[in-house]
Enzyme design. Structure first.
Site, short mmCIF file in Angstrom:
data_model
loop_
_atom_site.label_atom_id
_atom_site.label_comp_id
_atom_site.label_asym_id
_atom_site.label_seq_id
_atom_site.Cartn_x
_atom_site.Cartn_y
_atom_site.Cartn_z
N CYS A 34 0.84 -1.25 -0.09
CA CYS A 34 0.01 0.20 -0.17
C CYS A 34 0.99 1.18 -0.09
O CYS A 34 1.33 1.56 1.06
CB CYS A 34 -0.95 0.08 1.34
SG CYS A 34 -1.81 1.49 1.71
N CYS A 37 0.01 4.09 2.55
CA CYS A 37 0.34 3.36 3.76
C CYS A 37 1.81 3.71 4.33
O CYS A 37 2.22 4.24 5.37
CB CYS A 37 0.17 1.86 4.19
SG CYS A 37 -1.39 1.38 3.87
#
Length: 111
Positions: A34, A37
Protein backbone atom coordinates in the site's frame (compact mmCIF):
# COMPACT_ATOMS: atom_id res chain seq x y z
CA UNK A 1 10.27 -1.53 15.70
CA UNK A 2 12.29 0.72 17.96
CA UNK A 3 11.71 0.92 21.69
CA UNK A 4 9.57 4.02 21.15
CA UNK A 5 8.07 3.01 17.81
CA UNK A 6 4.66 1.55 17.11
CA UNK A 7 3.80 -1.88 18.44
CA UNK A 8 3.15 -4.51 15.81
CA UNK A 9 -0.05 -6.34 16.74
CA UNK A 10 -1.68 -9.45 15.31
CA UNK A 11 -5.14 -10.97 15.31
CA UNK A 12 -3.97 -13.12 18.25
CA UNK A 13 -2.87 -10.26 20.54
CA UNK A 14 -5.24 -7.46 19.40
CA UNK A 15 -7.59 -7.96 22.37
CA UNK A 16 -4.80 -7.81 24.95
CA UNK A 17 -2.71 -5.07 23.33
CA UNK A 18 -5.44 -2.76 22.00
CA UNK A 19 -8.82 -3.45 23.56
CA UNK A 20 -7.52 -4.11 27.09
CA UNK A 21 -5.10 -1.13 27.07
CA UNK A 22 -5.36 1.39 29.91
CA UNK A 23 -4.59 4.31 27.56
CA UNK A 24 -6.05 5.21 24.16
CA UNK A 25 -4.61 3.24 21.25
CA UNK A 26 -4.12 4.51 17.70
CA UNK A 27 -4.12 1.51 15.35
CA UNK A 28 -2.76 1.80 11.80
CA UNK A 29 -4.32 -0.85 9.52
CA UNK A 30 -1.82 -1.20 6.66
CA UNK A 31 -0.18 -3.55 4.14
CA UNK A 32 3.29 -3.68 2.60
CA UNK A 33 1.99 -3.13 -0.97
CA UNK A 34 0.00 0.00 0.00
CA UNK A 35 1.65 3.22 -1.24
CA UNK A 36 -0.41 5.60 0.92
CA UNK A 37 0.37 3.37 3.93
CA UNK A 38 4.09 3.84 3.29
CA UNK A 39 3.48 7.57 2.88
CA UNK A 40 2.00 7.98 6.38
CA UNK A 41 4.35 5.49 8.07
CA UNK A 42 6.83 8.22 9.14
CA UNK A 43 3.95 10.17 10.78
CA UNK A 44 2.85 7.04 12.64
CA UNK A 45 6.43 6.49 13.86
CA UNK A 46 6.67 10.12 15.05
CA UNK A 47 3.29 9.98 16.79
CA UNK A 48 4.38 6.80 18.60
CA UNK A 49 7.40 8.68 19.98
CA UNK A 50 5.53 11.95 20.65
CA UNK A 51 2.72 10.25 22.58
CA UNK A 52 4.78 7.69 24.50
CA UNK A 53 3.26 7.35 27.96
CA UNK A 54 0.01 9.08 26.91
CA UNK A 55 -1.23 6.75 24.17
CA UNK A 56 -0.18 3.52 22.48
CA UNK A 57 0.43 3.45 18.74
CA UNK A 58 0.07 0.09 17.01
CA UNK A 59 0.23 -1.24 13.46
CA UNK A 60 -1.55 -4.30 12.11
CA UNK A 61 -0.70 -5.81 8.72
CA UNK A 62 -4.07 -6.49 7.11
CA UNK A 63 -2.67 -9.17 4.80
CA UNK A 64 -1.10 -11.21 7.59
CA UNK A 65 -4.00 -10.60 10.02
CA UNK A 66 -7.32 -10.60 8.12
CA UNK A 67 -9.69 -11.30 11.05
CA UNK A 68 -9.32 -7.98 12.88
CA UNK A 69 -9.77 -5.75 9.79
CA UNK A 70 -12.85 -7.80 8.86
CA UNK A 71 -14.28 -7.37 12.37
CA UNK A 72 -13.91 -3.57 12.13
CA UNK A 73 -15.14 -3.28 8.54
CA UNK A 74 -11.86 -2.06 7.08
CA UNK A 75 -12.59 -1.57 3.37
CA UNK A 76 -9.62 0.60 2.42
CA UNK A 77 -6.16 1.17 3.78
CA UNK A 78 -4.60 2.99 5.37
CA UNK A 79 -7.29 3.21 8.02
CA UNK A 80 -6.41 4.59 11.44
CA UNK A 81 -8.74 3.78 14.33
CA UNK A 82 -8.48 5.25 17.81
CA UNK A 83 -9.67 2.93 20.56
CA UNK A 84 -10.40 3.98 24.14
CA UNK A 85 -11.61 1.64 26.88
CA UNK A 86 -11.87 -1.17 24.33
CA UNK A 87 -14.14 0.69 21.93
CA UNK A 88 -13.63 2.54 18.67
CA UNK A 89 -13.96 6.28 19.26
CA UNK A 90 -12.63 7.75 16.00
CA UNK A 91 -11.51 6.68 12.53
CA UNK A 92 -9.50 8.17 9.66
CA UNK A 93 -9.71 6.47 6.26
CA UNK A 94 -6.98 7.22 3.74
CA UNK A 95 -3.67 9.02 4.02
CA UNK A 96 -3.97 12.01 6.33
CA UNK A 97 -1.45 14.64 7.38
CA UNK A 98 0.19 14.21 10.78
CA UNK A 99 -1.66 17.27 12.14
CA UNK A 100 -5.05 15.73 11.30
CA UNK A 101 -4.13 12.49 13.07
CA UNK A 102 -2.77 14.21 16.18
CA UNK A 103 -5.81 16.52 16.35
CA UNK A 104 -8.11 13.51 16.60
CA UNK A 105 -5.82 11.75 19.10
CA UNK A 106 -5.58 14.92 21.23
CA UNK A 107 -9.39 15.18 21.26
CA UNK A 108 -9.68 11.60 22.56
CA UNK A 109 -7.00 12.23 25.20
CA UNK A 110 -8.85 15.36 26.37
CA UNK A 111 -12.09 13.44 27.00
Amino acid sequence: MSANGPLHVTDADFQKTVLDAKTPVLVDFWATWCGPCRMIAPFVEEIARDYAGKAVVAKIDTDANPQTPMKYGILGIPTLIIFKNGREVDRIVGAAPKAAITKKLDAVLAR
